[in-house]
Every structure is written in structure tokens, then in C-alpha cells.
Design a protein around this motif. Structure first.
Motif, PDB file in Angstrom:
ATOM      1  N   THR A 107       0.821  -1.318  -0.100  1.00 16.64           N
ATOM      2  CA  THR A 107      -0.067  -0.094  -0.112  1.00 16.64           C
ATOM      3  C   THR A 107       0.864   1.139  -0.028  1.00 16.64           C
ATOM      4  O   THR A 107       2.130   1.216   0.628  1.00 16.64           O
ATOM      5  N   LYS A 108      -0.027   2.358  -0.528  1.00 11.24           N
ATOM      6  CA  LYS A 108       0.928   3.609  -0.268  1.00 11.24           C
ATOM      7  C   LYS A 108       0.922   4.389   0.981  1.00 11.24           C
ATOM      8  O   LYS A 108      -0.147   4.523   1.364  1.00 11.24           O
ATOM      9  N   LEU A 109       2.334   4.593   1.213  1.00  7.63           N
ATOM     10  CA  LEU A 109       1.942   5.508   2.598  1.00  7.63           C
ATOM     11  C   LEU A 109       2.200   6.790   2.232  1.00  7.63           C
ATOM     12  O   LEU A 109       1.748   7.623   3.145  1.00  7.63           O
ATOM     13  N   ALA A 110       2.892   7.581   1.265  1.00  5.21           N
ATOM     14  CA  ALA A 110       3.134   8.711   1.234  1.00  5.21           C
ATOM     15  C   ALA A 110       3.130   8.958  -0.605  1.00  5.21           C
ATOM     16  O   ALA A 110       3.639   8.204  -1.346  1.00  5.21           O
ATOM     17  N   GLY A 111       3.303  10.284  -0.845  1.00  8.51           N
ATOM     18  CA  GLY A 111       3.538  10.740  -2.188  1.00  8.51           C
ATOM     19  C   GLY A 111       2.283  11.226  -2.921  1.00  8.51           C
ATOM     20  O   GLY A 111       2.008  11.775  -3.856  1.00  8.51           O
ATOM     21  N   HIS A 146      11.027  12.261   0.019  1.00  2.00           N
ATOM     22  CA  HIS A 146      10.041  13.027   0.452  1.00  2.00           C
ATOM     23  C   HIS A 146       8.790  12.640   0.787  1.00  2.00           C
ATOM     24  O   HIS A 146       8.442  11.737   0.007  1.00  2.00           O
ATOM     25  N   PHE A 147       8.043  13.155   1.678  1.00  2.00           N
ATOM     26  CA  PHE A 147       6.667  12.778   1.776  1.00  2.00           C
ATOM     27  C   PHE A 147       5.666  13.442   1.000  1.00  2.00           C
ATOM     28  O   PHE A 147       4.524  12.730   0.895  1.00  2.00           O
ATOM     29  N   ASP A 148       6.026  14.144   0.074  1.00  2.00           N
ATOM     30  CA  ASP A 148       5.181  14.940  -0.812  1.00  2.00           C
ATOM     31  C   ASP A 148       5.285  14.130  -2.258  1.00  2.00           C
ATOM     32  O   ASP A 148       5.630  13.061  -2.144  1.00  2.00           O
ATOM     33  N   THR A 149       4.920  14.998  -3.224  1.00  2.00           N
ATOM     34  CA  THR A 149       4.691  14.371  -4.352  1.00  2.00           C
ATOM     35  C   THR A 149       6.057  14.111  -5.217  1.00  2.00           C
ATOM     36  O   THR A 149       6.019  13.493  -6.040  1.00  2.00           O
ATOM     37  N   ARG A 150       7.151  14.378  -4.630  1.00  2.00           N
ATOM     38  CA  ARG A 150       8.367  14.259  -5.031  1.00  2.00           C
ATOM     39  C   ARG A 150       8.952  12.666  -4.816  1.00  2.00           C
ATOM     40  O   ARG A 150       9.843  12.150  -5.495  1.00  2.00           O
ATOM     41  N   SER A 151       8.254  12.028  -4.095  1.00  2.00           N
ATOM     42  CA  SER A 151       8.563  10.597  -3.971  1.00  2.00           C
ATOM     43  C   SER A 151       7.171   9.907  -3.781  1.00  2.00           C
ATOM     44  O   SER A 151       6.119  10.374  -3.353  1.00  2.00           O
ATOM     45  N   ASN A 171      12.265  11.234  -7.035  1.00  2.00           N
ATOM     46  CA  ASN A 171      12.312  12.019  -7.967  1.00  2.00           C
ATOM     47  C   ASN A 171      11.137  11.857  -8.931  1.00  2.00           C
ATOM     48  O   ASN A 171      11.266  11.880 -10.265  1.00  2.00           O
ATOM     49  N   THR A 172      10.004  11.571  -8.418  1.00  2.00           N
ATOM     50  CA  THR A 172       8.870  11.496  -9.328  1.00  2.00           C
ATOM     51  C   THR A 172       8.143  12.646  -9.700  1.00  2.00           C
ATOM     52  O   THR A 172       8.372  13.747  -9.280  1.00  2.00           O
TER      53      THR A 172
END
Length: 324
Positions: A107-111, A146-151, A171-172
Motif C-alpha cells: 500500500t501507498k504510504l506517502a506521495g 520526501h513525503f510529498d509528490t516528489r516521492s 524524484n517522481t
């Protein structure tokens, strides 16, 4: 242990799903555990392989491409669960646990994007790392996620609640599928610790540590608890020694000679530092000792007072040096 590479697996049509396959997949760790004293109740869950459409569906839903080694692992076995116990006073004590989540539980935790409501907290709020953070070239450790959209971060192993082993895509960019994930450990203080560049590397690390409690923490500054160290000393003393040497080598500070360059002083060789002339340092003390020895030779040894008047008188005369 047998030599087995996850990249050699292609599909379940080519390799049948048998017990021998699990022994190859776990590099014979089950047979190794059976030979160790005190270990019993070794259980390897017989998990069926994941369907190919499940893997493709996960990639499409997550907008991430699974690496080849992890994809072939799931096409061989939908996850992994191996546990073993130790018998104490006719009671079983659970100790070892090797676990990889099923494809449906990755499951997705962050991003995700930050919530529209500014009053709602999220993991992105604790992401204090700067955008200019770079990897450490000396230790070959990549920049922290990172916990934001960068990862994009997914859970691989819950680690019995002490931490989470995560599959991390760094680096997404929104709208484009992410590739080349790494394996990181997220502790309960929401700090990142790098574990492996690939899933195959992490899988081998897990097998080498026999699934002992808290083995992932041996690669962090948190370290093992005293109880976990006792289990390591019993069943994997070499690993705890190697892990401790590795952590000490990484934490050893480098010598800083910048203060010498700032003052214009020449750099000193390590062989010239802290050289003491013991003859000069203890010169006064040695002279006193030599003078006292000469006096003893001239006047004789100092007599200690003994019981009785005659002995006391002779001792005092010898000690005072008045005997002519």
C-alpha cells in the motif's frame, strides 16, 4: 546455501511451484535453521504466485513500474512469510520472522497531493528537508525521500510495528510512471534510513540475518536493543560483529585540517604529533631520585623503628645520620 538469483525467474509456466522452489528462493535458509540448536517450529507459508494481471493492475493503479527482480518474485510467490521459534521450558518463544507483503498489501504510504483543507495534517507537513539536498558521494547513500509528490512510498514489510520497510520511488513527476525504486527503512520517528539499492539486495540481507528481531535497525543510528543483541549473539554472532564494524566505520569523523590552513600553519604529519621527550619532561624528578640514591649510599639506609628501646635508639641514630 544454494546460489539463486531472482532475475532468473520469468513465470510460473517455466518453473513449477514446489517446495524445492521455496528452498531455492530462500537460499536454503530453512535447512540452515533446522541445524541450529534450540530452533524449532519453522513455518514457511505456502503462498501461491500472483497473477500477472494483478501485477499489471498494481503498476497502473500506482503509476509505478515494479523492478524486474520484484516482479519476478511476485510471479513466483505472492509475498513471503517465514517464522521460527525457540523452546524455553516447554514453551515456544517466537523469534525469527521474514516477511514480504503480498502485492495487494503493498500500500501507498506517502506521495499524494496535499489535502485541500489546510487544517488537515499530513506527512508532507513533517517533510522539512530542503529541495537542494544531495546524495552523499563518499558513502554512496542517495538523498532521503520526501513525503510529498516528489516521492512515492509503498510498504514492503511492517517490521512487527517497530518500523516500516518501504519501496521508495524518488524524484517522481505527476503524470509519469516512476521507475528504479530503492529500499528504505522508516522508523517510528519518521526518519529515513537507507537499506539497499535493489530488492534483490534487501532480500539477501534479510536471509543473512535469519529474520532476527530488529535486524534492520543494525543499519541505523538507532541500533539494536539489548534483547535483540542477545538473540544475535546466540544465532548470528558474525553478523552483529560485521554490522557494528560497518556502522563504526561510517560514523568515524574525518580529520579536519581547515583550522591549520586558515592560520597558515603547515600541516603536521601524524607521526610527529604528540611526541614527548620523557627525559626532559621528568628531568627534575629523575635528578631528585639520583641525589637521594647518592645520599643513601653515603649515609646508609634509613632504619625503621622497631619495638624495644635499644632498637629504637640505634634506628634513630642511623636514620638521623649522626653516627660518626
Amino acid at each position: 546455501m544454494a546460489n539463486f538469483d531472482l532475475t532468473t525467474l520469468t513465470s510460473m509456466e517455466e518453473i513449477p511451484h514446489t517446495k524445492d522452489l521455496f528452498n531455492q528462493l530462500t537460499l536454503g535458509v530453512v535447512k540452515s535453521l533446522e541445524k541450529r540448536a534450540g530452533i524449532c517450529d519453522i513455518t514457511l507459508a505456502d503462498l501461491q504466485p500472483a497473477e500477472r494481471h494483478q501485477v499489471v493492475s498494481w503498476e497502473q493503479r500506482s503509476s509505478c513500474m515494479l523492478p524486474d527482480d520484484l516482479k519476478r518474485f511476485y510471479l513466483t510467490s505472492d509475498g513471503l512469510l517465514l517464522t521460527w521459534c525457540v523452546r524455553f521450558d516447554d514453551q515456544l518463544q517466537p523469534v525469527g520472522r521474514m516477511e514480504i507483503n503480498k502485492i495487494s498489501n503493498v500500500t501507498k504510504l506517502a506521495g499524494n497531493k496535499a489535502p485541500s483543507n489546510a487544517n488537515t495534517p499530513s506527512l508532507a507537513d513533517v517533510d522539512y528537508a530542503s529541495d537542494e539536498e544531495q546524495c552523499d558521494e563518499d558513502t554512496d547513500v542517495p538523498a532521503k525521500p520526501h513525503f510529498d509528490t516528489r516521492s512515492r512510498i509503498f510498504e514492503l514489510d511492517p517490521c512487527r510495528g517497530i518500523a516500516k520497510v518501504c519501496l521508495v520511488y524518488r524524484n517522481t513527476k505527476p503524470g509519469s510512471p516512476a521507475q528504479h525504486p530503492e529500499v528504505w527503512l522508516l522508523d517510528r520517528a519518521l526518519r529515513w534510513h537507507f537499506l539497499a539499492h535493489t530488492f534483490s539486495q534487501y532480500f539477501r540481507m534479510m536471509l543473512m540475518h535469519l529474520g532476527l528481531p530488529q535486524w534492520q535497525l543494525a543499519y541505523t543510528d538507532v541500533g539494536l536493543s539489548p534483547q535483540a543483541k542477545q538473540w544475535f549473539n546466540l544465532y548470528s554472532p558474525l553478523r552483529i560483529r560485521l554490522d557494528s564494524e560497518t556502522s563504526l566505520a561510517e560514523e568515524e569523523p574525518e580529520k579536519d585540517d581547515s583550522w591549520q590552513a586558515a592560520k597558515g600553519a603547515p600541516k603536521m604529519d601524524s607521526t610527529e604529533v604528540n611526541k614527548l621527550d620523557f627525559g626532559r619532561v621528568f628531568k627534575g624528578k629523575s635528578d631528585k631520585k639520583s641525589k637521594s640514591s647518592q645520599n643513601k649510599k653515603k649515609h646508609g639506609p634509613v632504619g625503621k623503628p622497631l619495638s624495644g628501646g635499644t632498637n629504637n635508639r640505634s634506628g634513630s641514630q642511623l636514620g638521623g645520620g649522626r653516627l660518626r
